[in-house]
Design a protein around this motif. Structure first.
Motif, mmCIF file in Angstrom:
data_model
loop_
_atom_site.group_PDB
_atom_site.id
_atom_site.type_symbol
_atom_site.label_atom_id
_atom_site.label_comp_id
_atom_site.label_asym_id
_atom_site.label_seq_id
_atom_site.Cartn_x
_atom_site.Cartn_y
_atom_site.Cartn_z
ATOM 1 N N TYR A 4 4.445 39.222 62.327
ATOM 2 C CA TYR A 4 3.688 38.239 61.536
ATOM 3 C C TYR A 4 3.898 36.824 62.081
ATOM 4 C CZ TYR A 4 2.510 35.152 57.645
ATOM 5 O OH TYR A 4 1.994 34.129 56.883
ATOM 6 N N ILE A 29 -2.527 51.033 62.439
ATOM 7 C CA ILE A 29 -1.712 50.806 61.239
ATOM 8 C C ILE A 29 -1.018 49.450 61.300
ATOM 9 C CG2 ILE A 29 0.236 51.643 59.872
ATOM 10 C CD1 ILE A 29 -2.333 53.341 59.721
ATOM 11 N N GLU A 30 -0.515 49.068 62.468
ATOM 12 C CA GLU A 30 0.152 47.766 62.610
ATOM 13 C C GLU A 30 -0.812 46.622 62.342
ATOM 14 O OE1 GLU A 30 3.722 48.496 65.869
ATOM 15 O OE2 GLU A 30 1.654 48.352 66.596
ATOM 16 N N GLU A 33 -1.578 46.451 58.509
ATOM 17 C CA GLU A 33 -0.478 45.811 57.785
ATOM 18 C C GLU A 33 -0.453 44.305 58.048
ATOM 19 O OE1 GLU A 33 1.477 47.095 55.559
ATOM 20 O OE2 GLU A 33 0.558 49.076 55.785
ATOM 21 N N ARG A 36 -3.169 42.464 56.071
ATOM 22 C CA ARG A 36 -2.803 42.358 54.653
ATOM 23 C C ARG A 36 -1.899 41.152 54.381
ATOM 24 N NH1 ARG A 36 -1.424 48.727 54.233
ATOM 25 N NH2 ARG A 36 -3.475 49.511 53.638
ATOM 26 N N GLU A 37 -1.117 40.758 55.380
ATOM 27 C CA GLU A 37 -0.169 39.662 55.199
ATOM 28 C C GLU A 37 -0.773 38.294 55.524
ATOM 29 O OE1 GLU A 37 3.680 40.188 57.039
ATOM 30 O OE2 GLU A 37 3.481 42.357 57.006
#
Length: 454
Positions: A4, A29-30, A33, A36-37
């Motif tokens: 992130y 998937i990474e 995720e 989403r952040e």
């Protein structure tokens, strides 16, 4: 460095070339995720830098709320390009969630055949097999050989979502059999497909509940199941991945329904999204009114202390324990409200039996208050060499902690019943009530046990 932080630094430094290369190293998937952040603008930047096919995979893995947010941030031509690469069932679901004017403009951008297909899907009742089915499948007519069938599969299969099951129909499109790709490949080239197909296929109707369809796929270990209309004509298929999405959605809904919270999941999601990524005005509307209540409560608590100014001047040691009583009550109240909100969202609290849960929490608060009050009372008595002060501090903590735990469940429950956001409103209201009542209790007990010293 965490992913992130690495990505946000590349975005802030506008190093788009390096960012694009770094994104190529990540899995679907990474990236999901990561999105989403990220903040809204950062999500759009990352998504636009993904390769076309990879972006579609990421988009399909995102929750509907994130999909809607991304689409709202794109130009209309970008939305159309994205929609064109989605399966028909995914397009129908997403269009159903968009504002009517936006959905209409996007629908008009598709060709006639695509519009008709999507319109047909949207015509089925929500939460049925017809609504979630994919009308894009491999269908062959009886009477052809295995070699002819393979030639047709090679010709059309590349554009189909599911090629592992081939559906055999009559000239009137009525479902008559299913043929696995493995069986077709292993068959003799001149073998008729009706001789190698499974001629008693399990199917569902367009009006079958989507949860029943999903359970059928799960129980039978099917990769897909055909969907037929009332006349047994093949109109689509439901695939295993769509079924798993349905099971997850329905399981969550069932849990919430059992708790009497039919709409709480989506409601809490919407509120959380507003507080995390909404405009400053939207956040102010939710949070500021409750903080104003806290401000007014703080002033009232100050007025209570002022009213006992002479008492504090007579026994200066009393001031030492005011922060202890107020802070302990605040912490316990916050604990209780957090426990309530989380249990409510997870369906672990049945609102029809709220008072049973509330009485249990009050009992827990009383027992914790007794433990903390005993400890604080002994410390105060030995520290100030005033046994009566120890009694005052101990009893004050017992009562304050008990009141705080009862408020910690009661206030968010009342806010929930009134339709307000309990996550934003509970703690300010609890703190205000607890501070005022805690001070009154403390000074009342002082007048009872230390009145001779005033």
């Amino acid at each position: 460095m965490p992913l992130y932080e690495e990505i946000t630094q590349l975005i802030s430094r506008k190093e788009m070339k390096d960012l694009k290369e770094r994104l190529k190293e990540l899995t679907v998937i990474e990236v999901v995720e990561l999105i989403r952040e990220l903040e809204r603008k950062q999500q759009v930047i990352v998504f636009r830098l993904l390769g076309k096919d990879f972006a579609i995979e990421v988009f399909e893995k995102l929750e509907p709320g994130f999909q809607e947010e991304l689409i709202a941030s794109f130009a209309e031509n970008e939305v159309i390009k994205l929609m064109e690469d989605l399966e028909y069932d995914d397009r129908a679901r997403l269009l159903d969630e968009l504002p009517a004017k936006v959905a209409k403009r996007i629908m008009n951008s598709f060709d006639k055949e695509e519009r008709e297909t999507i319109a047909n899907l949207l015509g089925y009742a929500p939460e049925t097999a017809g609504r979630i089915m994919n009308p894009d499948y491999i269908c062959l007519k009886k009477g052809i050989t295995a070699q002819e069938a393979l030639d047709q599969v090679r010709k059309v299969g590349i554009d189909k979502e599911a090629v592992y099951s081939i559906y055999i129909t009559s000239q009137e499109r009525r479902l008559e059999g299913i043929l696995s790709l493995r069986v077709l490949v292993m068959a003799a080239p001149d073998e008729k497909i009706e001789n190698i197909m499974y001629d008693h296929p399990i199917s569902v109707n367009t009006y079958t509940d989507q949860e029943d369809v999903a359970r059928l796929l799960q129980q039978q270990d099917f990769l897909s199941v055909p969907v037929v209309d009332r006349e047994n004509r093949l109109v689509g298929v439901v695939t295993f991945d769509d079924a798993m999405d349905v099971i997850e959605e329905e399981t969550t809904e069932d849990i919430l329904n059992k708790a009497g919270l039919t709409n709480i999941g989506q409601q809490e999601t919407d509120r959380s999204r507003t507080l995390i990524s909404g405009s400053l005005l939207d956040v102010f509307k939710v949070r500021l009114p409750f903080l104003i209540i806290t401000l007014i409560g703080g002033m009232m608590a100050g007025a209570v202390i002022e009213g006992f100014e002479e008492t504090l001047e007579a026994i200066a040691a009393l001031a030492i324990f005011i922060p202890v009583i107020m802070d302990m009550g605040g912490n316990v109240g916050t604990q209780s409200s957090t426990i309530f909100s989380r249990a409510l969202a997870l369906g672990q609290i049945n609102t029809r039996r709220f008072f049973k849960h509330w009485l249990r929490e009050v009992g827990i608060g009383l027992s914790m208050g007794a433990f903390l009050g005993l400890a604080a009372g002994l410390i105060a008595a030995f520290w100030q060499q005033l046994p009566a002060l120890g009694i005052v501090v101990g009893l004050s903590l017992i009562l304050t902690v008990t009141i705080a735990t009862s408020l910690g469940f009661m206030i968010p429950y009342i806010l929930f019943k009134l339709g307000f956001d309990q996550a934003a409103g509970s703690d300010p209201i609890i703190t205000t009530i607890k501070d005022i009542t805690g001070l009154f209790i403390y000074f009342f007990l002082v007048s009872q046990f230390l009145g001779h010293m005033l």
